[in-house]
Design an enzyme around this catalytic site. Structure first.
Site, PDB file in Angstrom:
ATOM      1  CB  ILE A 214      -0.997   0.031   1.172  1.00  0.00           C
ATOM      2  CG1 ILE A 214      -0.280   0.086   2.529  1.00  0.00           C
ATOM      3  CG2 ILE A 214      -1.938  -1.150   1.104  1.00  0.00           C
ATOM      4  CD1 ILE A 214      -1.217   0.350   3.699  1.00  0.00           C
TER       5      ILE A 214
ATOM      6  CG  LEU B 276      -6.834  -6.285   9.454  1.00  0.00           C
ATOM      7  CD1 LEU B 276      -7.152  -7.566   8.687  1.00  0.00           C
ATOM      8  CD2 LEU B 276      -7.008  -6.512  10.935  1.00  0.00           C
TER       9      LEU B 276
ATOM     10  CE1 TYR C  21       1.625  -0.622  16.227  1.00  0.00           C
ATOM     11  CE2 TYR C  21       1.263  -0.929  18.585  1.00  0.00           C
ATOM     12  CZ  TYR C  21       0.912  -1.194  17.278  1.00  0.00           C
ATOM     13  OH  TYR C  21      -0.146  -2.032  17.010  1.00  0.00           O
TER      14      TYR C  21
END
Length: 394
Positions: free
Chosen positions: A81, A100, A189
């Protein structure tokens, strides 16, 4: 499959096309199985790898045959992507996009912070943009790590309020997101995931994006993470359960980081996928919501998790427990500089229970037995193949 499937409000569920980004991973593979076996929906499965969903694919996706009832309802699209113009077209073709894709391995957060930030924020931006501009619904997978540290963690260790749920139970609509200092790159993260959540929420508020955000709390089951050198790279550190599994399979002591005092909850992947299916098929109840998906009944310290896994693995494998089954290591030694952690991650389940009527069912011992049985079998088969290959080449 029941032709007259109804949603939670008694309305017929219409067949839809779902663009699933990250379909080849742990969660994606289980969700694809669920959608193929129990629904009429079509999946455009987007990923770089398809090893975990090969059993679902047909000749058009490079597999030898497809005798399944769902033939023609799952199509694999091998693309990254980050830089593929086909992504917008696939989203346009779909009724719903599920994202996801992520780097979600704690060992990478402070050793590969740039990759972590780009993967979890920058690379997700086009997905949000395409859904918003084309009027497509989005289910975005975030993480329980967006909560960071609990309020209670800042109290003295013996303070009685540390035991008050108001100071540690994590609520989607009330709990603050508290991270460590910038030099603790372990929070790269969580910060990236929080920022993409805020962007999605803003797109909903300003541009009418229909969205649902999922915050998983340690989903566990077959095909989770990787066992180094078996179904993943020889080097690398997967998440805690896969780390412990790797130690058990190789007959090594389990490594407890900083004594294994952090507390976590664990939920079985099949229970969690039930929750996701409810989100998919009940948009009126799920749109605009952020959902914790976990099992507060399966709360243990990491040390307790290790103890349970040692006993369960001995049961499923028939192998004796080591004389010294656990060893303590420092977080610096295990993860490197810049590591930090949250003390507890206990989800409040009020919103998902109210909106979707979902509650997890599987106990910690049962989910560990299912997972370790699968991993023991997979490891034994891999060793057998490697041995046969070595003999053949000698």
């Amino acid at each position: 499959m029941d032709a007259a499937r109804l949603d939670l409000d008694g309305k017929p569920i219409k067949a839809m096309t779902i663009c699933m980004i990250g379909a080849g991973g742990f969660i994606g593979s289980h969700l694809c199985e669920k959608l193929m076996a129990e629904t009429p929906h079509t999946v455009l499965a987007v990923d770089v790898y398809n090893d975990k969903i090969k059993h679902l694919l047909g000749p058009d996706d490079g597999q030898e045959s497809n005798q399944h009832a769902w033939a023609g309802r799952i199509h694999f699209h091998r693309l990254n992507i980050k830089h593929d113009s086909r992504l917008e077209g696939l989203i346009k073709m779909s009724d719903l996009t599920i994202n996801l894709a992520a780097i979600c391995t704690p060992a990478d957060y402070n050793t590969r912070p740039l990759d972590t930030i780009y993967s979890n924020f920058i690379d997700a931006l086009p997905v949000v943009k395409y859904c918003s501009e084309n009027g497509k619904r989005l289910i975005h997978f975030s993480t329980c790590e967006v909560y960071g540290k609990t309020i209670g963690s800042f109290l003295p260790k013996e303070h009685p309020l540390r035991q008050d749920p108001e100071f540690y139970v994590l609520k989607e609509d009330a709990s603050p997101c508290i991270f460590g200092p910038i030099e603790k790159q372990r929070w790269s993260y969580a910060c990236a995931k929080q920022l993409i959540e805020r962007l999605i929420y803003a797109e909903g508020a300003e541009n009418g994006l229909e969205f649902t955000i999922v915050r998983p709390f340690n989903w566990i089951g077959p095909r989770m993470d990787f066992i180094p050198g078996i179904d993943g790279p020889s080097e690398g550190v997967p998440r805690v359960l896969a780390c412990f599994s790797n130690n058990l399979l190789r007959g090594e002591p389990l490594k407890l980081v900083d004594g294994g005092q952090s507390q976590r909850t664990f939920v079985y992947i099949k229970d969690a996928i039930e929750a996701v299916l409810l989100m998919i098929e009940n948009p009126a109840r799920a749109n605009g919501q952020i959902f914790n998906v976990g099992n507060p009944n399966n709360e243990v310290t990491v040390r307790q998790l290790a103890e349970v896994m040692i006993n369960v693995y001995s049961k499923v494998s028939g192998e004796p427990v080591l004389d010294a089954p656990m060893v303590d290591v420092s977080s610096k030694e295990f993860y490197g500089e810049g590591y930090d952690d949250s003390d507890k991650r206990i989800p409040d389940m009020t919103i998902i229970n109210r909106q979707l009527g979902w509650n997890p069912k599987t106990s910690l011992s049962d989910l560990l037995e299912a997972t370790l049985t699968y991993q023991h079998k997979t490891y034994a088969e891999a060793v057998k193949r490697a041995t046969a290959k070595s003999v053949a080449s000698s």
